[in-house]
Design a protein around this motif. Structure first.
Motif, mmCIF file in Angstrom:
data_model
loop_
_atom_site.group_PDB
_atom_site.id
_atom_site.type_symbol
_atom_site.label_atom_id
_atom_site.label_comp_id
_atom_site.label_asym_id
_atom_site.label_seq_id
_atom_site.Cartn_x
_atom_site.Cartn_y
_atom_site.Cartn_z
ATOM 1 N N MET A 168 71.964 51.614 37.421
ATOM 2 C CA MET A 168 71.471 50.303 36.963
ATOM 3 C C MET A 168 71.674 49.241 38.041
ATOM 4 O O MET A 168 70.749 48.492 38.353
ATOM 5 C CB MET A 168 72.192 49.886 35.677
ATOM 6 C CG MET A 168 71.744 50.657 34.442
ATOM 7 S SD MET A 168 72.293 49.773 32.952
ATOM 8 C CE MET A 168 71.980 50.965 31.680
ATOM 9 N N LEU A 169 72.884 49.186 38.627
ATOM 10 C CA LEU A 169 73.177 48.081 39.547
ATOM 11 C C LEU A 169 72.769 48.361 40.992
ATOM 12 O O LEU A 169 72.240 47.482 41.668
ATOM 13 C CB LEU A 169 74.671 47.730 39.487
ATOM 14 C CG LEU A 169 75.093 46.925 38.252
ATOM 15 C CD1 LEU A 169 76.596 46.750 38.227
ATOM 16 C CD2 LEU A 169 74.407 45.568 38.194
ATOM 17 N N GLN A 170 73.011 49.588 41.465
ATOM 18 C CA GLN A 170 72.720 49.895 42.879
ATOM 19 C C GLN A 170 71.258 50.316 43.071
ATOM 20 O O GLN A 170 70.650 49.986 44.074
ATOM 21 C CB GLN A 170 73.611 51.038 43.398
ATOM 22 C CG GLN A 170 75.091 50.813 43.201
ATOM 23 C CD GLN A 170 75.761 50.322 44.475
ATOM 24 O OE1 GLN A 170 75.134 49.705 45.313
ATOM 25 N NE2 GLN A 170 77.056 50.603 44.600
ATOM 26 N N GLN A 171 70.746 51.110 42.110
ATOM 27 C CA GLN A 171 69.393 51.656 42.273
ATOM 28 C C GLN A 171 68.351 50.880 41.465
ATOM 29 O O GLN A 171 67.207 51.313 41.371
ATOM 30 C CB GLN A 171 69.332 53.130 41.837
ATOM 31 C CG GLN A 171 70.534 53.979 42.166
ATOM 32 C CD GLN A 171 70.530 54.432 43.620
ATOM 33 O OE1 GLN A 171 69.482 54.484 44.236
ATOM 34 N NE2 GLN A 171 71.699 54.750 44.144
ATOM 35 N N ALA A 172 68.770 49.805 40.829
ATOM 36 C CA ALA A 172 67.839 48.975 40.033
ATOM 37 C C ALA A 172 67.007 49.818 39.084
ATOM 38 O O ALA A 172 65.784 49.725 39.037
ATOM 39 C CB ALA A 172 66.945 48.154 40.958
ATOM 40 N N LYS A 173 67.694 50.676 38.313
ATOM 41 C CA LYS A 173 67.012 51.597 37.395
ATOM 42 C C LYS A 173 66.006 50.877 36.496
ATOM 43 O O LYS A 173 64.934 51.396 36.212
ATOM 44 C CB LYS A 173 68.053 52.315 36.532
ATOM 45 C CG LYS A 173 67.459 53.254 35.511
ATOM 46 C CD LYS A 173 68.532 53.995 34.738
ATOM 47 C CE LYS A 173 67.923 54.913 33.692
ATOM 48 N NZ LYS A 173 68.935 55.497 32.801
ATOM 49 N N PHE A 174 66.366 49.693 36.027
ATOM 50 C CA PHE A 174 65.436 48.930 35.180
ATOM 51 C C PHE A 174 64.933 47.687 35.905
ATOM 52 O O PHE A 174 64.636 46.669 35.290
ATOM 53 C CB PHE A 174 66.114 48.559 33.856
ATOM 54 C CG PHE A 174 66.538 49.743 33.037
ATOM 55 C CD1 PHE A 174 65.597 50.549 32.413
ATOM 56 C CD2 PHE A 174 67.882 50.080 32.919
ATOM 57 C CE1 PHE A 174 65.981 51.661 31.669
ATOM 58 C CE2 PHE A 174 68.276 51.189 32.170
ATOM 59 C CZ PHE A 174 67.326 51.980 31.546
ATOM 60 N N GLY A 175 64.847 47.776 37.229
ATOM 61 C CA GLY A 175 64.349 46.647 38.023
ATOM 62 C C GLY A 175 65.211 45.410 37.835
ATOM 63 O O GLY A 175 66.443 45.518 37.753
#
Ligand code: AMP
Ligand code: GLY
Length: 434
Positions: A175-182
């Protein structure tokens, strides 16, 4: 009254169905609508986030009231767009300001709001990339399971319940590093897991006063017995047998009143529906989430049980006169069952003809369209994962569910699937104590 209703799902079909029964409706436009709403008013091909085009349409058609169905335009600030335009600002508007819509648009905003107003909710902390390491440490000392929530709108997918530390840390990183939900997961709320049974409670507020609508319970999982993947909703029932007068009194005193008072005291402009996603933990209500709109498919059981004129309610809300309104409710139970297309919720095909929609069903049943469309041959075909739902009223939940199942027996499309166990926890208990 000339009304524009925004949206195109089963929720909007149910709202249009109710609006259409009012003597005040003249006429109703639905943008973009679906084949079900086309039978009740005029569908207009406008995008729900195209505020310029919506505004132009309202000016041209002399729209007097706008009702917003889905959350996205509200979170994007459609209310503020209308209020900033001299020619639009006096149109009656059902839907909160951009700031008010943050109750749904930002989980961190909602949690901080609840904390400020002492509204019962799970303990939490919020993290961004700036305090990432602190977040990892927080997860490592947290009891399992751990609930991770992307802060922003993530099409209903932003909540992950993690059963292990490995999973929680991996998800946190995604979620935070890979921006899973942008953008939506630039901030993450980590909260305690609450164990209990959920229900949805609805109010309509004028920013100061409120009235409570019938409560409902929705069924989110694809499979019978609440197994399998999460969906947009496979069915719903109303009333909810465990929502006794005593429990609902707690809900009103501890959740609804402090929420509306909090909005009022903080000067947050809010006229419209508030959806309280609650969980009953040993008889005590906690807030899981707020939504700034009605629920889907809950609307498809709440609205058929509402006896009060919906336009009257909406006008009272825009005039800050909800303290003068009494909501009358049909004592019967309502159940809705959603018919979905093979493959849903992962992938699904569309374009299959639906037959049997025009069958002669009793007055106690209503078909609400969701993902349908009229093809070039004027046939109604599937056009989404959740295709339509059948709502029925009955003396109790079991009767309502059985009636909907009977109707569904006569409707067909290639790959139709629906749950046959909606309301299973409440059978054969009778209801009618709403
Ligand atoms: P939401 O998107 O906030 O509605 O969350 C989706 C679902 O996750 C909820 O309907 C609950 O079933 C579950 N959920 C969310 N927060 C919690 C929590 N703190 N404890 C237990 N379940 C939760
Ligand atoms: N039924 C849940 C929702 O509308 O978000």
């Amino acid at each position: 009254m000339r009304i524009l209703l925004l949206g195109s799902g089963g929720r909007e079909h149910a709202l249009a169905w109710k609006l259409n029964q009012s003597v005040w409706t003249n006429p109703i436009y639905i943008a973009p609508g679906n084949p079900g709403t086309a039978a009740l008013g005029v569908n207009v091909p406008l995008g729900i986030n195209d505020f310029e085009a919506i505004g132009q349409f309202c000016k041209k058609e002399k729209i007097e009231m706008v009702i917003v169905g889905p959350e996205e335009p509200l979170v994007n600030g459609i209310y503020d767009h209308f209020k900033a335009d001299e020619e639009l600002k006096d149109i009656y508007f059902i839907g909160p300001s951009k700031e008010g819509a943050q109750l749904e648009g930002s989980k961190a905003f909602a949690k901080a709001f609840m904390q400020r107003h002492n509204i019962p909710t799970a303990a939490y902390k919020e993290f961004t990339i700036d305090n990432y390491e602190e977040g990892i440490k927080y997860l490592q000392q947290h009891t399992l399971p751990i609930v991770l929530k992307a802060d922003g709108l993530a099409a209903g997918k932003g909540v992950v319940i993690c059963q292990s530390y490995v999973e929680a840390i991996a998800e946190f990183e995604l979620m935070l590093q890979q921006a899973k939900f942008g953008e939506a997961s630039r901030k993450v709320v980590v909260e305690d897991f609450l164990s209990g049974i959920e229900l949805s409670v609805f109010a309509i507020t004028d920013g100061k006063n409120y009235v409570i609508l019938p409560e409902a319970k929705d069924y989110k999982r694809i499979g019978e017995g609440d197994k399998g993947l999460n969906t947009g909703g496979m069915g719903a029932v109303s009333p909810v047998p465990f929502a006794t007068p005593g429990f609902m009194h707690k809900v009103e005193e501890r959740v609804i009143k402090p929420t509306i008072d909090g909005l009022y005291k903080e000067g947050i402009t809010y006229t419209g529906f508030v959806f309280f996603g609650l969980i009953n933990v040993n008889g005590e209500p906690y807030v899981i989430e707020y939504n700034c709109r009605m629920g889907d498919p809950e609307t498809e059981v709440v609205i058929p049980r509402l006896e009060t004129d919906l336009i009257g309610l909406c006008v009272a809300a825009t005039q800050q006169e909800l303290d003068k309104v009494v909501v009358r409710t049909d004592k019967r139970a309502a159940a809705t069952i959603m018919a979905v297309s093979r493959g849903y919720p992962t992938g699904y095909e569309k374009g299959y003809e639906i037959t049997g929609l025009e069958g002669r069903y009793g007055k106690q049943s209503i078909i609400f369209h969701a993902g349908t469309k009229e093809d070039e041959n004027k046939k109604i075909v599937t056009d989404g994962g959740r295709v339509f739902c059948v709502t029925s009223l009955g003396e109790n939940i079991e009767e309502a569910v059985n009636t909907s199942l009977d109707v569904l027996d006569n409707i067909h499309f290639d790959g139709i699937y629906y749950r046959t166990d909606i309301g299973y926890e409440f059978k054969p208990q009778t209801s009618g104590e709403a």
